[in-house]
Write an enzyme that holds these catalytic residues in place. Sequence first.
Site, short mmCIF file in Angstrom:
data_model
loop_
_atom_site.label_atom_id
_atom_site.label_comp_id
_atom_site.label_asym_id
_atom_site.label_seq_id
_atom_site.Cartn_x
_atom_site.Cartn_y
_atom_site.Cartn_z
N GLU A 295 4.97 -14.64 -52.04
CA GLU A 295 3.55 -14.39 -51.74
C GLU A 295 2.72 -14.22 -53.02
O GLU A 295 1.58 -14.67 -53.09
CB GLU A 295 3.43 -13.14 -50.84
CG GLU A 295 4.00 -13.40 -49.45
CD GLU A 295 4.22 -12.14 -48.64
OE1 GLU A 295 4.94 -11.23 -49.12
OE2 GLU A 295 3.65 -12.03 -47.54
N GLY B 198 7.59 -10.87 -50.92
CA GLY B 198 6.40 -10.60 -51.73
C GLY B 198 6.37 -11.41 -53.03
O GLY B 198 5.29 -11.63 -53.60
N ALA C 40 8.95 -7.39 -51.90
CA ALA C 40 8.49 -6.00 -51.89
C ALA C 40 9.73 -5.11 -51.90
O ALA C 40 10.82 -5.54 -51.49
CB ALA C 40 7.66 -5.76 -50.64
N GLU D 206 11.65 -11.92 -44.45
CA GLU D 206 11.27 -10.67 -43.78
C GLU D 206 11.79 -10.52 -42.35
O GLU D 206 12.10 -9.41 -41.91
CB GLU D 206 9.74 -10.53 -43.77
CG GLU D 206 9.13 -10.19 -45.12
CD GLU D 206 8.78 -11.42 -45.95
OE1 GLU D 206 9.21 -12.54 -45.58
OE2 GLU D 206 8.09 -11.25 -46.97
N1 CAA Z 1 13.82 -4.41 -52.84
C1 CAA Z 1 14.57 -3.43 -53.38
N2 CAA Z 1 15.67 -3.67 -54.15
C2 CAA Z 1 16.01 -4.95 -54.35
C3 CAA Z 1 15.30 -6.03 -53.80
C4 CAA Z 1 14.14 -5.71 -53.01
N3 CAA Z 1 13.34 -6.68 -52.47
N4 CAA Z 1 15.88 -7.18 -54.15
C5 CAA Z 1 16.94 -6.84 -54.91
N5 CAA Z 1 17.04 -5.50 -55.03
C6 CAA Z 1 18.05 -4.73 -55.76
C7 CAA Z 1 19.37 -4.70 -55.02
O1 CAA Z 1 19.35 -3.73 -54.01
C8 CAA Z 1 20.33 -4.40 -56.15
O2 CAA Z 1 20.27 -3.03 -56.42
P1 CAA Z 1 21.64 -2.23 -56.81
O3 CAA Z 1 22.08 -2.87 -58.10
O4 CAA Z 1 21.17 -0.82 -56.98
O5 CAA Z 1 22.59 -2.44 -55.69
C9 CAA Z 1 19.70 -5.13 -57.35
O6 CAA Z 1 18.35 -5.37 -56.98
C10 CAA Z 1 20.37 -6.48 -57.61
O7 CAA Z 1 20.36 -7.21 -56.40
P2 CAA Z 1 21.70 -7.87 -55.76
O8 CAA Z 1 22.91 -7.10 -56.17
O9 CAA Z 1 21.44 -8.03 -54.30
O10 CAA Z 1 21.68 -9.26 -56.53
P3 CAA Z 1 22.26 -10.64 -55.99
O11 CAA Z 1 22.22 -11.55 -57.15
O12 CAA Z 1 23.55 -10.44 -55.30
O13 CAA Z 1 21.22 -11.13 -54.88
C11 CAA Z 1 19.01 -11.56 -54.00
C12 CAA Z 1 19.89 -11.45 -55.26
C13 CAA Z 1 19.44 -12.74 -53.16
C14 CAA Z 1 17.57 -11.72 -54.49
C15 CAA Z 1 19.15 -10.25 -53.18
O14 CAA Z 1 18.95 -9.14 -54.03
C16 CAA Z 1 18.18 -10.12 -52.05
O15 CAA Z 1 18.37 -10.73 -51.02
N6 CAA Z 1 17.12 -9.31 -52.24
C17 CAA Z 1 16.15 -9.03 -51.19
C18 CAA Z 1 15.22 -10.20 -51.01
C19 CAA Z 1 14.26 -9.90 -49.89
O16 CAA Z 1 14.65 -9.70 -48.75
N7 CAA Z 1 12.96 -9.90 -50.20
C20 CAA Z 1 11.90 -9.65 -49.24
C21 CAA Z 1 11.58 -8.21 -49.19
S1 CAA Z 1 10.49 -7.82 -47.85
C22 CAA Z 1 8.95 -8.25 -48.40
O17 CAA Z 1 8.76 -8.79 -49.45
C23 CAA Z 1 7.85 -7.89 -47.44
C24 CAA Z 1 6.52 -8.38 -47.77
O18 CAA Z 1 6.17 -9.50 -47.52
C25 CAA Z 1 5.54 -7.46 -48.30
#
Ligand code: CAA
Length: 259
Positions: free
Chosen positions: A113, A110, A65, A133
């Site tokens: 999920e 998400g 998400a 999360e």
């Molecule tokens: N939400 C918003 N933006 C996201 C995102 C997310 N879930 N995942 C990645 N992005 C964005 C990053 O912020 C980044 O943006 P910028 O270029 O503007 O900085 C862009 O996507 C590229 O990401 P990274 O530079 O971080 O890429 P990476 O290759 O270094 O890492 C990754 C990849 C490991 C997937 C890392 O992006 C990451 O950890 N993302 C978050 C994953 C996460 O925590 N997901 C769970 C979200 S909470 C949820 O889903 C709740 C629910 O159950 C409803």
Amino acid sequence: MDYNFLKVENHDNGITVVAISVPQSLNALNSKVLSELERFIDNLDISVRVLVITGDGPKSFVAGADISEMKDLNEKGGLSFGQLGAMVFRKIEVLDIPVIAAVNGYALGGGCELAMACDIRIASENARFGQPETGLGIIPGFSGTYRLSKLVGQAFAKEIIYTGRTVKSDEALKIGLVNAVVPQEELLNTVMAMAVKITANAPISVKYAKKSINEGYDLSTAGAIALENEYFAKCFNTKDQKEGMDAFLSKRKASFTNE
Ligand code: CAA
């Protein structure tokens, strides 16, 4: 129909592929993307026999998400956002047709999920699953606590959710989170071949099989068996049952009409 965050390919063999496409965030799901996905599901043509869901690009299925949208939410906003995602994913789960997730990279939060709301998950070798999360100060919010426990059992679900660790594709296969793992360049072909195999069968049978499995899962043994009896019996009302059995006995290939 026009979409900003979805790339849709309708194949003439009854298979539709939809790719979530939000390049700036590795296909993260914000409320606009979720609403678009809902509109897409609501308007799916009745001729579609199998839906494939994937992520656009080589790196990510769905990276979760959208954290930037969630950051400033209060409890009420969190409830609405969680309910939106859960509702859209439930629509996917109860679609009358099989849905296959082609998991081509990150399937986190998400994203994991969404994959779990699909009937079948085929992953590329570079796929990475997880529910990170708890590291963000929340819990899985699009039905992940429920579906992960159902798929891999509570022990693995709790460990994966409490630690927030990443699950590589080979482990995902071992614990039953995915059906198969293939090299990335073979992912879509593998999924399409599976979809084609499904479309060769009677659509009503596939639908009733899905309903019997899904609806029976939450019932008692006796209830699930009785439900299966009902769907089994309904098949005998269909032309496709007569066709399938006649074709077998006449040693010819069945030609199903979905009637
Ligand atoms: N939400 C918003 N933006 C996201 C995102 C997310 N879930 N995942 C990645 N992005 C964005 C990053 O912020 C980044 O943006 P910028 O270029 O503007 O900085 C862009 O996507 C590229 O990401 P990274 O530079 O971080 O890429 P990476 O290759 O270094 O890492 C990754 C990849 C490991 C997937 C890392 O992006 C990451 O950890 N993302 C978050 C994953 C996460 O925590 N997901 C769970 C979200 S909470 C949820 O889903 C709740 C629910 O159950 C409803």
